[in-house]
Design an enzyme around this catalytic site. Structure first.
Site, PDB file in Angstrom:
ATOM      1  NE  ARG A  90      -4.076  -0.148   2.199  1.00 17.10           N
ATOM      2  CZ  ARG A  90      -5.291  -1.550   2.509  1.00 17.10           C
ATOM      3  NH1 ARG A  90      -4.791  -2.531   2.965  1.00 17.10           N
ATOM      4  NH2 ARG A  90      -6.785  -0.561   2.191  1.00 17.10           N
ATOM      5  NE  ARG A 129     -16.052  -3.188   4.094  1.00 14.81           N
ATOM      6  CZ  ARG A 129     -14.485  -3.153   3.399  1.00 14.81           C
ATOM      7  NH1 ARG A 129     -14.180  -4.315   2.151  1.00 14.81           N
ATOM      8  NH2 ARG A 129     -13.880  -2.252   4.218  1.00 14.81           N
ATOM      9  NE  ARG A 162     -13.448  -3.311   7.765  1.00 13.04           N
ATOM     10  CZ  ARG A 162     -12.853  -3.015   6.906  1.00 13.04           C
ATOM     11  NH1 ARG A 162     -12.085  -4.480   5.794  1.00 13.04           N
ATOM     12  NH2 ARG A 162     -11.509  -2.287   7.115  1.00 13.04           N
ATOM     13  NE  ARG A 173     -11.066   2.183   5.594  1.00 12.24           N
ATOM     14  CZ  ARG A 173     -12.340   1.014   5.634  1.00 12.24           C
ATOM     15  NH1 ARG A 173     -13.038   1.510   6.143  1.00 12.24           N
ATOM     16  NH2 ARG A 173     -12.103   0.066   4.985  1.00 12.24           N
TER      17      ARG A 173
HETATM   18  P1  ADP Z   1     -10.498  -2.334   2.933  1.00 14.50           P
HETATM   19  O1  ADP Z   1     -10.772  -4.053   2.794  1.00 14.50           O
HETATM   20  O2  ADP Z   1     -11.058  -1.273   3.110  1.00 14.50           O
HETATM   21  O3  ADP Z   1      -8.972  -2.088   1.608  1.00 14.50           O
HETATM   22  P2  ADP Z   1      -8.571  -3.751   4.673  1.00 14.50           P
HETATM   23  O4  ADP Z   1      -9.398  -4.460   4.556  1.00 14.50           O
HETATM   24  O5  ADP Z   1      -7.139  -3.733   3.265  1.00 14.50           O
HETATM   25  O6  ADP Z   1      -9.373  -2.376   3.893  1.00 14.50           O
HETATM   26  O7  ADP Z   1      -7.048  -2.115   5.532  1.00 14.50           O
HETATM   27  C1  ADP Z   1      -7.969  -2.110   6.733  1.00 14.50           C
HETATM   28  C2  ADP Z   1      -6.433  -1.261   7.762  1.00 14.50           C
HETATM   29  O8  ADP Z   1      -5.787  -2.166   7.701  1.00 14.50           O
HETATM   30  C3  ADP Z   1      -6.252  -0.036   7.420  1.00 14.50           C
HETATM   31  O9  ADP Z   1      -7.299   0.815   7.482  1.00 14.50           O
HETATM   32  C4  ADP Z   1      -5.058  -0.060   7.949  1.00 14.50           C
HETATM   33  O10 ADP Z   1      -5.173   0.205   9.006  1.00 14.50           O
HETATM   34  C5  ADP Z   1      -4.092  -1.384   7.780  1.00 14.50           C
HETATM   35  N1  ADP Z   1      -3.295  -1.880   6.849  1.00 14.50           N
HETATM   36  C6  ADP Z   1      -4.502  -3.072   5.621  1.00 14.50           C
HETATM   37  N2  ADP Z   1      -3.348  -4.036   5.029  1.00 14.50           N
HETATM   38  C7  ADP Z   1      -2.238  -2.461   5.486  1.00 14.50           C
HETATM   39  C8  ADP Z   1      -1.494  -2.408   4.457  1.00 14.50           C
HETATM   40  N3  ADP Z   1      -0.224  -2.670   3.567  1.00 14.50           N
HETATM   41  N4  ADP Z   1       0.026  -1.456   5.355  1.00 14.50           N
HETATM   42  C9  ADP Z   1      -0.606  -0.841   6.309  1.00 14.50           C
HETATM   43  N5  ADP Z   1      -1.445  -0.909   6.803  1.00 14.50           N
HETATM   44  C10 ADP Z   1      -2.420  -1.457   6.558  1.00 14.50           C
HETATM   45  P1  ADP Z   2     -12.088  -3.871  -0.381  1.00 12.45           P
HETATM   46  O1  ADP Z   2     -11.338  -5.522   0.284  1.00 12.45           O
HETATM   47  O2  ADP Z   2     -11.630  -4.072  -1.577  1.00 12.45           O
HETATM   48  O3  ADP Z   2     -12.064  -3.180   0.354  1.00 12.45           O
HETATM   49  P2  ADP Z   2     -14.949  -5.886  -0.573  1.00 12.45           P
HETATM   50  O4  ADP Z   2     -14.802  -6.515  -1.764  1.00 12.45           O
HETATM   51  O5  ADP Z   2     -15.042  -5.761   0.878  1.00 12.45           O
HETATM   52  O6  ADP Z   2     -14.137  -4.211  -1.329  1.00 12.45           O
HETATM   53  O7  ADP Z   2     -16.110  -4.764  -0.792  1.00 12.45           O
HETATM   54  C1  ADP Z   2     -16.811  -2.802  -0.553  1.00 12.45           C
HETATM   55  C2  ADP Z   2     -18.154  -3.816  -0.298  1.00 12.45           C
HETATM   56  O8  ADP Z   2     -18.676  -3.243  -1.710  1.00 12.45           O
HETATM   57  C3  ADP Z   2     -19.071  -5.119  -0.211  1.00 12.45           C
HETATM   58  O9  ADP Z   2     -20.055  -4.710   1.357  1.00 12.45           O
HETATM   59  C4  ADP Z   2     -19.076  -5.807  -1.124  1.00 12.45           C
HETATM   60  O10 ADP Z   2     -20.130  -6.986  -1.085  1.00 12.45           O
HETATM   61  C5  ADP Z   2     -19.653  -4.735  -1.717  1.00 12.45           C
HETATM   62  N1  ADP Z   2     -18.946  -4.663  -3.693  1.00 12.45           N
HETATM   63  C6  ADP Z   2     -18.013  -4.922  -3.475  1.00 12.45           C
HETATM   64  N2  ADP Z   2     -17.853  -5.095  -5.159  1.00 12.45           N
HETATM   65  C7  ADP Z   2     -19.018  -4.892  -5.423  1.00 12.45           C
HETATM   66  C8  ADP Z   2     -19.553  -4.213  -7.514  1.00 12.45           C
HETATM   67  N3  ADP Z   2     -19.508  -4.841  -7.942  1.00 12.45           N
HETATM   68  N4  ADP Z   2     -21.100  -3.100  -6.710  1.00 12.45           N
HETATM   69  C9  ADP Z   2     -21.377  -3.315  -5.405  1.00 12.45           C
HETATM   70  N5  ADP Z   2     -21.334  -3.637  -4.796  1.00 12.45           N
HETATM   71  C10 ADP Z   2     -19.673  -4.124  -4.655  1.00 12.45           C
END
Ligand code: ADP
Ligand code: ADP
Ligand code: ZN
Length: 217
Positions: A90, A129, A162, A173
């Site tokens: 990231r 979500r 979350r 974020r």
């Molecule tokens: P999302 O699914 O919304 O992209 P994640 O679940 O991947 O978010 O990440 C949640 C949190 O975990 C981030 O806001 C950060 O605090 C931490 N995190 C995840 N991946 C990384 C990374 N590669 N570097 C630093 N922090 C991370």
């Molecule tokens: P990320 O891991 O990148 O943070 P997620 O896969 O958790 O994202 O998706 C974020 C939210 O959006 C979840 O609630 C998921 O069900 C929804 N979502 C994911 N892909 C799509 C799509 N193509 N259209 C509509 N909603 C989606």
């Protein structure tokens, strides 16, 4: 095949990774999930990462890199047909560190897939979500509702919203993404590794674009 799945929070990385795991026998490595597990178990990295994650900020690179390195090293022989990095790297520094991991652990990243989604759409996705406490699967109250409200389709676990999905944390974020993660798109473009995919389509259409990209490899 080892791939990096990139994109802003809510782009659909987890959703698409789950489909790839099912169809191709790849292993999903989500740093977000690893941090949330460490938080539940209150390990030392869990205690440290809490402080940053709660407010939507990135965990500092050295802690994150160490956690990923340890995980890769320990599981190197158990990844099946390869792995999907979901949420790592990231930052540019993390990407550089990953190149060092490739050398020292002897693997290769074959492709970087970037899911492109506008911020307005991301906000709607993040606010709706719901995540499974038990297996980490994600649902959406409108776009992917579970069969029974509040219950995970896969494992029957409890769905929750979350802690970093409050409006304030989401704002942080998204701006963290802009400042620290978006530059990686150009980094991987320059290395000739990047495929950009429109993430603002139905889940199935996004998946079929990802498959086309992987088949071309
Ligand atoms: P999302 O699914 O919304 O992209 P994640 O679940 O991947 O978010 O990440 C949640 C949190 O975990 C981030 O806001 C950060 O605090 C931490 N995190 C995840 N991946 C990384 C990374 N590669 N570097 C630093 N922090 C991370
Ligand atoms: P990320 O891991 O990148 O943070 P997620 O896969 O958790 O994202 O998706 C974020 C939210 O959006 C979840 O609630 C998921 O069900 C929804 N979502 C994911 N892909 C799509 C799509 N193509 N259209 C509509 N909603 C989606
Ligand atoms: Zn579950």
């Amino acid at each position: 095949m080892n791939i990096i799945l990139m994109g802003p929070p809510g782009a659909g990385k987890g959703t698409q990774a789950a489909k790839l795991v099912k169809e191709f026998g790849l292993t999903q490595i989500s740093t977000g999930d690893l941090f949330r597990k460490a938080h539940r178990e209150q390990t030392s990295i869990g205690v440290i990462s809490d402080y940053f994650s709660k407010f939507g900020r990135l965990v500092p690179d050295d802690f994150t890199n160490e956690m990923v390195y340890d995980y890769l090293k320990e599981n190197m022989n158990n990844f099946g047909n390869g792995f999907i990095l979901d949420g790592y790297p990231r930052t540019i520094l993390q990407a550089r560190e990953l190149e060092y991991f490739e050398e020292s652990l002897g693997f290769k990243i074959d492709a970087v897939i970037n899911l492109d989604v506008d911020f307005d759409v991301l906000k709607k996705r993040l606010s709706g979500r719901r995540t499974c406490k038990n297996c980490g699967a994600t649902f959406h109250i409108m776009y992917k509702p579970p069969k029974v409200e509040g219950v995970c389709d896969n494992c029957g676990g409890e769905l929750y919203q979350r802690e970093d999905e409050t409006e304030a944390a989401v704002k942080v974020r998204l701006s963290t993404y802009e400042g620290q993660t978006r530059p990686l798109i150009d980094y991987y473009k320059m290395k000739g590794m990047l495929t950009n995919i429109n993430g603002d389509q139905s889940m199935d259409d996004v998946y079929s674009d990802i498959k086309k990209c992987l088949e071309a490899l």
